[in-house]
Write a protein that holds these residues in place. Structure first.
Motif, short mmCIF file in Angstrom:
data_model
loop_
_atom_site.label_atom_id
_atom_site.label_comp_id
_atom_site.label_asym_id
_atom_site.label_seq_id
_atom_site.Cartn_x
_atom_site.Cartn_y
_atom_site.Cartn_z
N SER A 188 0.94 -1.27 0.08
CA SER A 188 0.29 -0.10 0.08
C SER A 188 0.66 1.27 0.12
O SER A 188 0.45 2.27 -0.56
CB SER A 188 -0.87 -0.02 1.15
OG SER A 188 -1.76 -1.15 1.30
N ASN A 189 2.10 1.20 0.81
CA ASN A 189 2.87 2.50 0.89
C ASN A 189 3.73 2.60 -0.72
O ASN A 189 3.77 3.61 -1.33
CB ASN A 189 4.09 2.29 1.84
CG ASN A 189 3.53 2.66 3.23
OD1 ASN A 189 2.25 2.22 3.70
ND2 ASN A 189 4.23 3.35 3.79
N ALA A 190 3.94 1.54 -1.03
CA ALA A 190 4.43 1.47 -2.47
C ALA A 190 3.43 2.06 -3.47
O ALA A 190 3.90 3.01 -4.37
CB ALA A 190 4.93 0.07 -3.14
N ALA A 191 2.25 1.85 -3.39
CA ALA A 191 1.26 2.23 -4.34
C ALA A 191 1.11 3.78 -4.24
O ALA A 191 0.63 4.51 -5.29
CB ALA A 191 -0.03 1.67 -4.09
N ARG A 192 1.12 4.09 -2.78
CA ARG A 192 0.84 5.83 -2.80
C ARG A 192 2.09 6.41 -3.08
O ARG A 192 1.83 7.50 -3.57
CB ARG A 192 0.97 5.95 -1.20
CG ARG A 192 -0.67 5.55 -0.59
CD ARG A 192 -0.64 6.08 0.79
NE ARG A 192 -0.04 5.19 1.87
CZ ARG A 192 -0.48 4.25 2.57
NH1 ARG A 192 -1.80 3.77 2.14
NH2 ARG A 192 0.18 3.39 3.45
N PRO A 223 1.63 9.27 -7.68
CA PRO A 223 2.01 10.55 -8.28
C PRO A 223 3.27 10.39 -9.21
O PRO A 223 3.39 11.19 -9.97
CB PRO A 223 2.59 11.37 -7.06
CG PRO A 223 2.65 10.29 -5.86
CD PRO A 223 1.62 9.05 -6.37
N THR A 224 4.13 9.28 -9.18
CA THR A 224 5.34 9.19 -9.84
C THR A 224 4.62 8.82 -11.55
O THR A 224 5.10 9.46 -12.44
CB THR A 224 6.20 8.04 -9.67
OG1 THR A 224 6.77 8.30 -8.27
CG2 THR A 224 7.07 7.62 -10.63
N LEU A 225 3.50 7.92 -11.59
CA LEU A 225 2.96 7.69 -12.65
C LEU A 225 2.53 8.95 -13.36
O LEU A 225 2.06 8.92 -14.57
CB LEU A 225 2.17 6.58 -12.59
CG LEU A 225 2.54 5.22 -12.49
CD1 LEU A 225 1.52 4.30 -12.29
CD2 LEU A 225 3.37 4.73 -13.29
N ALA A 226 2.11 9.73 -12.56
CA ALA A 226 1.14 11.05 -13.07
C ALA A 226 2.30 12.22 -13.38
O ALA A 226 1.88 13.42 -13.61
CB ALA A 226 0.21 11.36 -11.89
N GLY A 227 3.50 11.85 -13.07
CA GLY A 227 4.60 12.79 -13.45
C GLY A 227 5.49 13.55 -12.49
O GLY A 227 6.37 14.32 -12.67
N THR A 228 4.98 13.40 -11.00
CA THR A 228 5.70 13.83 -10.06
C THR A 228 6.55 12.62 -9.26
O THR A 228 5.96 12.08 -8.49
CB THR A 228 4.59 14.48 -9.06
OG1 THR A 228 4.08 15.40 -9.59
CG2 THR A 228 5.44 15.19 -7.79
N ASP A 229 7.79 12.67 -9.50
CA ASP A 229 8.71 11.58 -9.11
C ASP A 229 8.47 11.46 -7.52
O ASP A 229 8.69 12.47 -6.83
CB ASP A 229 10.05 11.47 -9.38
CG ASP A 229 10.13 11.39 -11.01
OD1 ASP A 229 9.16 10.92 -11.67
OD2 ASP A 229 11.14 11.52 -11.53
N THR A 230 8.26 10.47 -6.87
CA THR A 230 7.99 10.27 -5.52
C THR A 230 8.48 9.00 -4.91
O THR A 230 8.38 7.92 -5.63
CB THR A 230 6.46 10.37 -5.19
OG1 THR A 230 5.80 11.47 -5.74
CG2 THR A 230 6.17 10.05 -3.63
N GLU A 231 9.36 9.06 -3.92
CA GLU A 231 10.11 7.87 -3.30
C GLU A 231 9.11 7.24 -2.40
O GLU A 231 8.47 7.91 -1.68
CB GLU A 231 11.38 8.29 -2.93
CG GLU A 231 12.59 8.76 -3.87
CD GLU A 231 13.98 8.63 -2.95
OE1 GLU A 231 13.90 8.51 -1.90
OE2 GLU A 231 14.81 8.73 -3.86
#
Length: 386
Positions: free
Chosen positions: A291-295, A299-307
């Motif tokens: 669940s944390n990975a999906a969260r 946004p990464t898939l939407a263009g905002t890279d997120t770790e």
């Protein structure tokens, strides 16, 4: 506009899709699955009988309903035969192709198969999804004796659930006590005693060597020569991430499909999460890490890279006879377990490394109420490796 394509409709795939849609409602989304795409909660399989749920009642939404919720094109009963990683093109087993702006692999893991000899070996079941669980439940209706090959987390959960439903249950485990790879001795012994008290026949220190047939009865044979008759035999020996699809595409794999903390694989624009993924060195096939990975991936898939960030997330073992929560110390870190009987009952254990830092813990029975206290004493998953 090329779509985002998510392969797999388990918890990982659907969680990633939901999180993506929170950040992007316009990019086309395609979901490809080898099964019928039914949405369900996999951890609920191992306590469904206690909750009075049939396999049909565990289904939460059909693929069609999920497609409507996610504004996604659903491709069911379709396998991805290969991936052209540089061009982000998927080749399906029916000969069709999909081109994608980004690809997400949420393809899960397989139950480990020991490939046992014996004419009954092909009839040993492996519960790994809703369809195979339905098959097991149907088999259980035809008999009352169950042998579980493997006494890890899933084996213990099923054993507790099924013995409470009136079945005659045996666990055969190669280690000295159930969940021996995760639990220290006192906690593992407490679990064994509780399962035995609940009516489970717990056989430890034995390996299964064959599954034979005696008429309609399966006979599970261990390495001490003991024969365990069963109407239903289920293997529960753990999971192995599905990596072949990625490996054949030239994507780096290790214990899982390797990704960085943004869930991106060695192939640009291709991501992985869930039971198939090794995220910055960690394979965590549990609900909360997924669940944390999906969260982070949304946004990464939407263009905002997120770790992705993994806080301390203890694993909850659904064995009502002996409730357990544990946070496993990292593999390869030298140290010692310190276990004691907790005030109020149960076992409280802490694993300290050689510098005295707490790196893991276990709580059983009433002691699980102390979780919040121990969570503060250990590092998060990424920081806990070194």
């Amino acid at each position: 506009m090329q779509p985002v394509v998510i392969v797999g409709t388990g918890h990982a795939g659907y969680a990633a899709a939901r999180e993506f849609r929170k950040h992007d409602t316009t990019t086309p989304l395609v979901m490809v699955t080898a099964d019928d795409g039914t949405s369900y909660t996999k951890p609920m399989l191992s306590n469904a009988m206690a909750r009075g749920k049939t396999p049909a009642e565990l289904a939460q939404a059909s693929a069609e309903e999920m497609g409507q919720q996610l504004d996604a094109r659903m491709i069911t009963h379709a396998r991805v035969a290969s991936i052209d990683a540089p061009n982000r093109r998927l080749h399906l087993s029916d000969g069709s192709e999909l081109e994608a702006a980004k690809i997400v692999l949420g393809i899960g893991a397989n139950q480990i198969d020991p490939h046992l000899p014996g004419e009954g070996a092909d009839d040993v079941l492996a519960v790994n999804d809703l369809d195979s669980y339905a098959q097991a439940r149907e088999a259980l209706e035809q008999g009352h004796r169950v042998v579980l090959i493997g006494g890890g987390l899933i084996g213990c959960e099923f054993a507790n659930d099924w013995v409470n439903a009136g079945y005659e249950v045996t666990i055969i485990e190669a280690l000295d006590y159930p969940m021996g790879r995760a639990l220290p001795p006192q906690a593992g012994t407490a679990l064994r005693s509780a399962l035995t008290g609940a009516g489970v026949n717990v056989v430890t220190g034995r390996k299964v060597t064959a599954v034979e047939r005696d008429g309609d009865t399966l006979v599970v044979v261990d390495d001490a020569g003991e024969r365990h008759p069963a109407d239903v035999a289920v293997r529960a020996l753990g999971l192995r991430p599905r990596t072949r699809l990625a490996e054949d595409a030239g994507i780096e794999v290790g214990n899982g499909i390797r990704t960085d903390r943004q869930l991106e694989t060695s192939a640009s624009g291709i991501y992985a999460l869930g039971d198939c993924a090794e995220v910055d060195g960690l394979v965590l096939p549990f609900v909360m890490p997924i669940s944390n990975a999906a969260r982070a991936l949304g946004p990464t898939l939407a263009g905002t890279d997120t770790e992705v960030h993994y806080p301390v997330m203890p694993v909850i073992v659904k064995t009502p006879c002996c409730p357990i929560q544990f946070y496993a110390p990292p593999t390869g870190v030298a140290g010692e377990w310190h276990e004691e009987e907790a005030d109020g009952g149960g076992i409280r254990g802490l694993f300290h490394d050689h510098e005295g830092q707490a790196r893991g813990f276990v709580l059983t029975g009433p002691a699980v109420a102390q979780k919040a206290e121990l969570v503060k004493q250990v590092p998060g998953w990424f920081d806990n490796r070194y």
